[in-house]
Design a protein around this motif. Structure first.
Motif, PDB file in Angstrom:
ATOM      1  N   LYS A   1       0.816   2.866   1.329  1.00  0.00           N
ATOM      2  CA  LYS A   1       1.598   3.350   0.073  1.00  0.00           C
ATOM      3  C   LYS A   1       1.368   4.721  -0.193  1.00  0.00           C
ATOM      4  O   LYS A   1       0.488   5.475   0.030  1.00  0.00           O
TER       5      LYS A   1
ATOM      6  N   ASP B   1       3.177   8.248  -3.153  1.00  0.00           N
ATOM      7  CA  ASP B   1       4.091   8.688  -4.147  1.00  0.00           C
ATOM      8  C   ASP B   1       5.561   8.778  -3.818  1.00  0.00           C
ATOM      9  O   ASP B   1       5.740   8.743  -2.592  1.00  0.00           O
TER      10      ASP B   1
ATOM     11  N   ASN C   1      -9.147   0.323   1.764  1.00  0.00           N
ATOM     12  CA  ASN C   1      -8.539   1.256   0.443  1.00  0.00           C
ATOM     13  C   ASN C   1      -9.610   1.523  -0.389  1.00  0.00           C
ATOM     14  O   ASN C   1     -10.468   0.796  -0.709  1.00  0.00           O
TER      15      ASN C   1
ATOM     16  N   ASP D   1     -10.335   3.435  -4.072  1.00  0.00           N
ATOM     17  CA  ASP D   1      -9.813   3.462  -5.156  1.00  0.00           C
ATOM     18  C   ASP D   1     -10.360   4.784  -5.737  1.00  0.00           C
ATOM     19  O   ASP D   1      -9.537   5.330  -6.752  1.00  0.00           O
TER      20      ASP D   1
ATOM     21  N   THR E   1      -1.183   9.221  -4.319  1.00  0.00           N
ATOM     22  CA  THR E   1      -1.422   7.759  -3.919  1.00  0.00           C
ATOM     23  C   THR E   1      -1.871   7.457  -2.663  1.00  0.00           C
ATOM     24  O   THR E   1      -2.711   6.524  -2.240  1.00  0.00           O
ATOM     25  N   SER E   2      -1.496   8.127  -1.593  1.00  0.00           N
ATOM     26  CA  SER E   2      -1.713   7.851  -0.062  1.00  0.00           C
ATOM     27  C   SER E   2      -3.102   7.870   0.274  1.00  0.00           C
ATOM     28  O   SER E   2      -3.398   7.032   0.922  1.00  0.00           O
TER      29      SER E   2
ATOM     30  N   ARG F   1      -5.496   7.017  -1.225  1.00  0.00           N
ATOM     31  CA  ARG F   1      -6.277   5.520  -1.649  1.00  0.00           C
ATOM     32  C   ARG F   1      -5.732   4.370  -0.764  1.00  0.00           C
ATOM     33  O   ARG F   1      -6.169   3.412  -1.279  1.00  0.00           O
ATOM     34  N   ASN F   2      -4.851   4.642   0.021  1.00  0.00           N
ATOM     35  CA  ASN F   2      -4.261   3.427   0.848  1.00  0.00           C
ATOM     36  C   ASN F   2      -3.874   3.613   2.087  1.00  0.00           C
ATOM     37  O   ASN F   2      -2.797   3.648   2.977  1.00  0.00           O
TER      38      ASN F   2
END
Length: 402
Positions: free
Chosen positions: A280, A282, A327, A329, A335-336, A338-339
């Motif tokens: 995942k 942005d 993952n 948090d 965003t990447s 954290r994923n």
């Protein structure tokens, strides 16, 4: 005919079942030799270490890298046989460089109490130091590593624990074509010192390599298939060596090998201490999807199963640590960041790349995953397979004669 044989000799049925079991166990052990994975803990909702170790054990993952010397984590790994790489944080490196006693103190307090029950096999000193801005830290890194190795020798641990440092791919000024790999002018002096230390102590060069970044930065020019290591992709041919590359990761590793050779250290093994793909991201993070993450890691695991080495070193399986187990948090950045996990903090899969979790050790398996193994490991596996085959033939023959 088979039915008649089975009706005459029930023992044959038992032997057949036993043979299936023996062959399946050899396959499980071969595939579960030691998948490497990074276990980060930058999260406020991660499961406790004993549950994490239970998960790793059920998956038969045999190599793990952590980013500290957390006592709870080290204790949880005791008696598992899982190989563990621990980390010296950047802020402790200058002190260790300046004082051999500080290196010994850190090792005595943070690692020695858990060894050998916890199978610590590597110490990563700092992380991506040579591509940072702290010049004092860069100058301190190799002296700290030497002091730490001396402390290991003093404690009788140097034969079991290797000392290295994880480098960003940005230490290279040129990475393509691989044969033109060369370190940056800023990194080269430090690299010569590092490579000399690695040769002296028989330790590997660790590289954090992410083809995802190359694709994200220029998705119109970088082939997604090449970045994902899709085996059907034609790839690229190095015009100087004529070696064909279908995987960007493997090309990056060979570029590091060529860069080391230019400094006179072409025989130093290059291992991948981190690689992965985010599921995942942005809006401006091209390619950060569940399907691409699954495909990248699945392709990598398939190459591991086949024992594939890089085009430059085809007979030596590339040792790789996937990033990451969970993952996380609380990691800063886009965003990447954290994923990257294969698992959510509740230990459910983000996506399935072929890891099969089973309840019992005898049934645990990895349908697609295995870790790097040396040619010596392959010979051991072959010898074991021959032994099992001979036993199976003997059992069946005895059953038929009864």
């Amino acid at each position: 005919m088979a039915a008649a044989l089975l009706s005459k000799s029930p023992r044959l049925v038992i032997c057949a079942i036993l043979c299936v079991f023996l062959f399946s166990e050899v396959g499980v052990l071969r595939q579960a030799a030691a998948l490497g994975i990074n276990y980060g803990q930058v999260g406020n909702n991660l499961p406790p270490p004993p549950q994490v170790v239970q998960l790793l054990s059920s998956l038969r993952i045999g190599k793990v890298r952590i980013y500290d010397v957390n006592p709870q984590v080290l204790s949880a790994f005791a008696g598992t046989g899982i190989e563990l790489i621990v980390t010296v944080p950047d802020d402790l490196v200058p002190g260790m460089a300046a004082s051999a006693s500080q290196a010994l103190q850190w090792l005595t307090a943070g690692v020695r109490p858990y060894f050998p029950a916890t199978r610590v096999t590597g110490i990563a000193v700092g992380n991506e130091v040579f591509t940072g801005d702290d010049e004092q830290l860069k100058a301190s890194l190799v002296p700290a590593m030497r002091n730490l190795h001396a402390a290991l020798a003093q404690l009788g641990m140097d034969a079991y624990v290797r000392v290295s440092t994880a480098n960003s791919l940005a230490v290279l000024a040129t990475s393509y074509p691989p044969s033109q790999g060369v370190f940056t002018q800023a990194a080269a002096p430090y690299m010569a010192q590092l490579l000399r230390f690695l040769v002296d102590t028989s330790a590997p060069f660790w590289i954090n390599a992410y083809p995802y970044f190359a694709y994200k930065d220029d998705p119109t020019k970088v082939s997604l298939d090449y970045a994902l290591s899709n085996p059907s992709h034609v790839g690229a041919v190095d015009p100087y060596t004529h070696l064909q590359y279908t995987s960007m990761l493997y090309a990056q590793v060979d570029a590091v090998t060529f860069a080391a050779a230019r400094l006179g250290y072409g025989n130093v093994p290059v291992h991948v201490s981190e690689t992965g793909w985010p599921s995942k991201g942005d809006a401006n993070e091209a390619g950060a999807t569940v399907e691409n993450a699954r495909q990248y890691n699945r392709n990598l695991l398939m190459r591991q199963i086949s024992g594939e080495g890089t085009p430059l070193r085809p007979k030596l399986r590339l040792e790789v640590y996937l990033f990451a187990l969970f993952n996380e948090d609380m990691k800063p950045g886009p965003t990447s960041e954290r994923n990257y996990g294969l698992y959510q903090p509740d230990m459910s899969m983000v996506y399935n790349v072929g890891l099969n979790q089973q309840a019992t050790m005898s049934a645990a398996s990895l349908s697609l995953a295995t870790s790097p193994a040396s040619r010596r490991d392959v010979r051991k596996d072959f010898a074991g397979l021959c032994l099992v085959t001979s036993l199976a033939i003997l059992l069946i023959t005895q059953a038929l004669l009864l």
